[in-house]
Write an enzyme that holds these catalytic residues in place. Structure first.
Site, PDB file in Angstrom:
ATOM      1  N   LYS A  38      53.505  37.404  32.980  1.00  0.00           N
ATOM      2  CA  LYS A  38      53.010  38.709  33.425  1.00  0.00           C
ATOM      3  C   LYS A  38      52.182  38.535  34.696  1.00  0.00           C
ATOM      4  O   LYS A  38      51.844  37.418  35.102  1.00  0.00           O
ATOM      5  CB  LYS A  38      52.158  39.350  32.326  1.00  0.00           C
ATOM      6  CG  LYS A  38      50.897  38.555  31.983  1.00  0.00           C
ATOM      7  CD  LYS A  38      50.087  39.221  30.894  1.00  0.00           C
ATOM      8  CE  LYS A  38      48.817  38.406  30.607  1.00  0.00           C
ATOM      9  NZ  LYS A  38      47.939  39.076  29.619  1.00  0.00           N
ATOM     10  N   ARG A 136      41.869  46.008  21.035  1.00  0.00           N
ATOM     11  CA  ARG A 136      42.524  46.568  22.218  1.00  0.00           C
ATOM     12  C   ARG A 136      43.794  47.263  21.721  1.00  0.00           C
ATOM     13  O   ARG A 136      43.719  48.173  20.910  1.00  0.00           O
ATOM     14  CB  ARG A 136      42.850  45.457  23.236  1.00  0.00           C
ATOM     15  CG  ARG A 136      41.623  44.721  23.777  1.00  0.00           C
ATOM     16  CD  ARG A 136      41.980  43.800  24.927  1.00  0.00           C
ATOM     17  NE  ARG A 136      43.185  43.004  24.657  1.00  0.00           N
ATOM     18  CZ  ARG A 136      43.672  42.079  25.480  1.00  0.00           C
ATOM     19  NH1 ARG A 136      43.069  41.840  26.640  1.00  0.00           N
ATOM     20  NH2 ARG A 136      44.761  41.385  25.164  1.00  0.00           N
ATOM     21  N   HIS A 165      46.872  39.268  18.776  1.00  0.00           N
ATOM     22  CA  HIS A 165      46.320  38.430  19.844  1.00  0.00           C
ATOM     23  C   HIS A 165      44.908  37.995  19.466  1.00  0.00           C
ATOM     24  O   HIS A 165      44.124  38.791  18.939  1.00  0.00           O
ATOM     25  CB  HIS A 165      46.308  39.197  21.155  1.00  0.00           C
ATOM     26  CG  HIS A 165      46.137  38.332  22.367  1.00  0.00           C
ATOM     27  ND1 HIS A 165      46.963  37.270  22.652  1.00  0.00           N
ATOM     28  CD2 HIS A 165      45.230  38.373  23.371  1.00  0.00           C
ATOM     29  CE1 HIS A 165      46.586  36.698  23.778  1.00  0.00           C
ATOM     30  NE2 HIS A 165      45.518  37.353  24.231  1.00  0.00           N
ATOM     31  N   ARG A 220      52.752  31.810  22.353  1.00  0.00           N
ATOM     32  CA  ARG A 220      52.791  32.569  23.607  1.00  0.00           C
ATOM     33  C   ARG A 220      51.801  32.004  24.629  1.00  0.00           C
ATOM     34  O   ARG A 220      50.815  32.663  24.973  1.00  0.00           O
ATOM     35  CB  ARG A 220      52.460  34.047  23.363  1.00  0.00           C
ATOM     36  CG  ARG A 220      53.359  34.792  22.405  1.00  0.00           C
ATOM     37  CD  ARG A 220      53.017  36.286  22.409  1.00  0.00           C
ATOM     38  NE  ARG A 220      51.594  36.527  22.330  1.00  0.00           N
ATOM     39  CZ  ARG A 220      50.894  36.678  21.204  1.00  0.00           C
ATOM     40  NH1 ARG A 220      51.506  36.606  20.025  1.00  0.00           N
ATOM     41  NH2 ARG A 220      49.607  36.906  21.224  1.00  0.00           N
ATOM     42  N   TYR A 261      27.418  36.097  59.432  1.00  0.00           N
ATOM     43  CA  TYR A 261      26.623  37.308  59.238  1.00  0.00           C
ATOM     44  C   TYR A 261      25.322  37.016  58.503  1.00  0.00           C
ATOM     45  O   TYR A 261      25.287  36.268  57.534  1.00  0.00           O
ATOM     46  CB  TYR A 261      27.412  38.339  58.435  1.00  0.00           C
ATOM     47  CG  TYR A 261      28.580  38.941  59.175  1.00  0.00           C
ATOM     48  CD1 TYR A 261      28.397  39.640  60.363  1.00  0.00           C
ATOM     49  CD2 TYR A 261      29.867  38.826  58.667  1.00  0.00           C
ATOM     50  CE1 TYR A 261      29.477  40.206  61.037  1.00  0.00           C
ATOM     51  CE2 TYR A 261      30.956  39.390  59.320  1.00  0.00           C
ATOM     52  CZ  TYR A 261      30.749  40.078  60.516  1.00  0.00           C
ATOM     53  OH  TYR A 261      31.811  40.636  61.168  1.00  0.00           O
ATOM     54  N   CYS A 308      33.429  35.549  55.398  1.00  0.00           N
ATOM     55  CA  CYS A 308      33.741  36.820  56.042  1.00  0.00           C
ATOM     56  C   CYS A 308      35.091  37.347  55.546  1.00  0.00           C
ATOM     57  O   CYS A 308      35.773  36.691  54.764  1.00  0.00           O
ATOM     58  CB  CYS A 308      33.777  36.643  57.554  1.00  0.00           C
ATOM     59  SG  CYS A 308      32.265  35.917  58.239  1.00  0.00           S
ATOM     60  N   MET A 309      35.487  38.517  56.021  1.00  0.00           N
ATOM     61  CA  MET A 309      36.748  39.093  55.595  1.00  0.00           C
ATOM     62  C   MET A 309      37.934  38.218  55.980  1.00  0.00           C
ATOM     63  O   MET A 309      38.884  38.059  55.214  1.00  0.00           O
ATOM     64  CB  MET A 309      36.925  40.486  56.203  1.00  0.00           C
ATOM     65  CG  MET A 309      38.198  41.194  55.738  1.00  0.00           C
ATOM     66  SD  MET A 309      38.443  42.799  56.524  1.00  0.00           S
ATOM     67  CE  MET A 309      37.048  43.720  55.866  1.00  0.00           C
ATOM     68  N   ASP A 310      37.862  37.617  57.187  1.00  0.00           N
ATOM     69  CA  ASP A 310      39.012  36.911  57.730  1.00  0.00           C
ATOM     70  C   ASP A 310      38.760  35.438  58.035  1.00  0.00           C
ATOM     71  O   ASP A 310      39.671  34.764  58.516  1.00  0.00           O
ATOM     72  CB  ASP A 310      39.454  37.563  59.050  1.00  0.00           C
ATOM     73  CG  ASP A 310      39.507  39.072  58.961  1.00  0.00           C
ATOM     74  OD1 ASP A 310      40.267  39.567  58.109  1.00  0.00           O
ATOM     75  OD2 ASP A 310      38.787  39.742  59.725  1.00  0.00           O
TER      76      ASP A 310
END
Length: 375
Positions: A38, A136, A165, A220, A261, A308-310
């Site tokens: 999954k 659940r 489960h 499983r 930053y 940072c983001m990138d």
């Protein structure tokens, strides 16, 4: 090969090794093995992982949604396949048509499956799910006899299995596991009294490794397929995912200069820093800022300043790596390189979250351990 900006390398031979180990444990108990693929194979790629798992001895595949199951069928996988969680508007007819087993937790859900079977003109294969304590999905114990009797009376369905489960199998000795096993046994007795003879499956990765008494007819394993160990005891599991990038720039900075930053890190001495073009948009948690190291030129190097983001910045001391030098963010742990489990422990989560989070637009995926590699 072009240098990666951000790349996940998935070792399919590691997948095969892990499945062989898990399937051998199950076989020793007389059980078959369902490899759970999954969430796009826990971020590793569901179709390639599924093929490798079947090659290594998995006789079932498991997914959460019908869409995931249909994608496997469309890729040519004919292995016994089970799907277990969909929204109330999903039509089960394609599952019946494509020989996909589905999970049922209520009489209402059963009715939808029966309707789909009637429209297709063939019996549906169902697994009845009992809630044994995870609270659940799954049928509550007080409604279980009604569900079992209804399923047993329906000509349009074949009750293939019953399942549940475990909540705490990754904590050996936890009393919840015994309580769930007892509830599961009681639910099985009810099913038998109703004239059913379903396959039983309860064991996840942790129970596959530590509780052979709970293997029943089918196990499983999920996270262990990918080489991440859910239990504290050592196991011969091989992490299948390596996350890598490369150096795109180096520069010398003087003592007293700060990085990134907020200028949260300041060089205490003259040093060389390397820029790596990955960040939190690519799966590197910003919460690892100040706690992250990478594998560069055969050793660990600290990431300094905020992620940072990138991009992120690596302190290389007096070494100056070449442009394009490989940077491993996490991998197998061999030689001391960082691992996904280490990341998880540092930020208070689990390695499942780290690897499943690596399916991102800028992160390309590459496979090794393929038939081509073995020829």
């Amino acid at each position: 090969m072009s240098l990666p900006r951000a790349e996940v390398v998935v070792d399919l031979e590691a997948i095969r090794h892990n499945v062989r180990l898990l399937a051998s444990r199950a076989a020793a108990s007389g059980a078959e093995t369902m490899a759970v693929v999954k969430a796009d194979g826990y971020g590793h790629g569901a179709v390639p992982v599924a093929r490798a798992a079947v090659e290594a001895g998995a006789t079932w595949l498991g997914v959460a949604s019908l869409d995931e199951a249909l994608a496997l069928r469309n890729a040519g996988l004919t292995t016994r396949l089970m799907s277990w969680l969909d929204t109330p508007d999903v039509d089960f007819a394609p599952a019946v048509e494509r020989d996909i087993d589905v999970s049922v937790s209520s009489t209402g859900e059963l009715a939808r499956v029966v309707d789909a079977a009637a429209r297709v003109g063939r019996r549906a294969r169902v697994h009845l799910k009992i809630d044994t304590g995870l609270s659940r999905n799954g049928c509550p114990a007080e409604l279980w006899p009604t569900l079992v009797k209804a399923a047993a009376a329906e000509d349009g369905v074949e009750v293939v299995g019953m399942w549940s489960h475990l909540a705490c199998a990754d904590e050996p000795g936890h009393p919840a596991t015994e309580a769930q096993a007892e509830r599961f046994a009681a639910a099985y007795a009810v099913a038998r009294e109703a004239g059913l003879s379903p396959l039983r499956h309860l064991a996840n990765s942790a129970a596959t490794l530590t509780r052979p008494d709970l293997h029943f007819d089918l196990v499983r394993p999920g996270i262990a397929v990918y080489g991440l160990n859910p239990v504290s005891q050592p196991e011969d599991l091989r992490p299948a995912m390596t996350f890598r990038s490369s150096v795109v720039l180096t520069k010398r900075i003087r003592a007293g200069e700060s990085v990134s930053y907020g200028q949260t890190w300041t060089a205490s001495a003259d040093t060389t820093v390397a820029l790596v073009p990955v960040g939190y948009a690519d799966g590197v948690p910003r919460t690892l800022s100040g706690r992250l190291s990478v594998w560069l030129n055969g050793t660990r190097r600290p990431v300094v300043g905020r992620v940072c983001m990138d991009q992120l910045v690596v302190d290389c001391g007096d070494d100056e790596p070449e442009l394009g030098a490989e940077v491993v963010l996490f991998g197998t742990g061999e030689g001391g390189m960082p691992t996904a489990t280490e990341w998880a422990e540092k930020i208070g989560t689990i390695d499942y979250e780290i690897v499943t989070g690596m399916y991102r637009p800028r992160v390309r995926r590459r496979y090794v351990g393929t038939e081509r590699d073995r020829s």
